[in-house]
Scaffold this active site. Structure first.
Site, PDB file in Angstrom:
ATOM      1  N   LYS A  35       0.835  -1.200   0.000  1.00  0.00           N
ATOM      2  CA  LYS A  35       0.000   0.000   0.000  1.00  0.00           C
ATOM      3  C   LYS A  35       0.878   1.262   0.000  1.00  0.00           C
ATOM      4  O   LYS A  35       2.090   1.197   0.217  1.00  0.00           O
ATOM      5  CB  LYS A  35      -0.929  -0.045   1.217  1.00  0.00           C
ATOM      6  N   TYR A  76     -12.465  -2.005  -3.498  1.00  0.00           N
ATOM      7  CA  TYR A  76     -12.942  -2.148  -2.118  1.00  0.00           C
ATOM      8  C   TYR A  76     -14.463  -2.048  -2.022  1.00  0.00           C
ATOM      9  O   TYR A  76     -14.984  -1.670  -0.965  1.00  0.00           O
ATOM     10  CB  TYR A  76     -12.291  -1.092  -1.234  1.00  0.00           C
ATOM     11  N   ASN A 119      -1.857  -0.022   7.256  1.00  0.00           N
ATOM     12  CA  ASN A 119      -1.303  -1.310   7.665  1.00  0.00           C
ATOM     13  C   ASN A 119      -0.469  -1.971   6.568  1.00  0.00           C
ATOM     14  O   ASN A 119      -0.292  -3.178   6.549  1.00  0.00           O
ATOM     15  CB  ASN A 119      -2.434  -2.224   8.161  1.00  0.00           C
ATOM     16  N   HIS A 138      -1.970  -5.504   1.587  1.00  0.00           N
ATOM     17  CA  HIS A 138      -3.270  -6.122   1.346  1.00  0.00           C
ATOM     18  C   HIS A 138      -3.082  -7.570   0.921  1.00  0.00           C
ATOM     19  O   HIS A 138      -2.111  -7.894   0.231  1.00  0.00           O
ATOM     20  CB  HIS A 138      -4.030  -5.392   0.221  1.00  0.00           C
TER      21      HIS A 138
END
Ligand code: IDP
Ligand code: MG
Length: 138
Positions: free
Chosen positions: A9, A49, A112, A115
């Site tokens: 990401k 998403y 985070n 993915h």
């Protein structure tokens, strides 16, 4: 299904973590069979998403995912979906197991770093969302 979609990401790319993350993928014995850098716009991120479209964090997630370049990869190997999810760790870096990518490099439940597809049907959708047949090496 022995393939999964992995994304480094924007926070991971920005922090210079591409090499470290790919090293972990290779050390785990997973094969990268397609890979490219890309910069998502809102339309493409929203389509990717779409399952999260009614979540309270959706708009922020789209802003984050379009904030800079990403690395898109298709990983291949036995039980690859679970093995890549295990390398990533839990969604929230504070709850992720020590030694996982998210525990080591993530900064919040949103930012985070990586993915990974969560099931065979989502892996098929996600791989086809970003890659076509001729993108793969054998
Ligand atoms: P996953 O990436 O571990 O599969 P999902 O629940 O599918 O987690 O959520 C997709 C992404 O949306 C997460 O990786 C994270 O970037 C973001 N996200 C998930 N839950 C939250 C939240 O509660 N607040 C903010 N962002 C979130
Ligand atoms: Mg998910």
């Amino acid at each position: 299904m022995n393939r999964t979609l992995a994304i480094i990401k924007p926070d991971g790319v920005q922090a210079g973590l591409i090499g470290e993350i790919i090293k972990r993928i290779e050390n785990e014995g997973l094969r990268i069979v397609a890979m490219r850098m890309d910069k998502l716009d809102a339309r493409r991120a929203e389509g990717f998403y779409y399952v999260h479209r009614s979540k309270p964090f959706f708009n922020s997630l789209i802003e984050y995912m379009t904030s800079g370049p990403v690395v898109l990869m298709v990983l291949q190997g036995y039980d690859v979906i679970n093995r890549w999810r295990k390398l990533m760790g839990a969604t929230d870096p504070r709850k992720a197991e020590a030694g996982t990518i998210r525990a080591d490099m993530g900064t919040s439940i949103e930012r985070n770093v990586v993915h990974g597809s969560d099931a065979p049907d989502s892996a098929i959708y996600e791989i086809n969302y970003f890659f076509k047949g001729t993108d793969f090496v054998e």
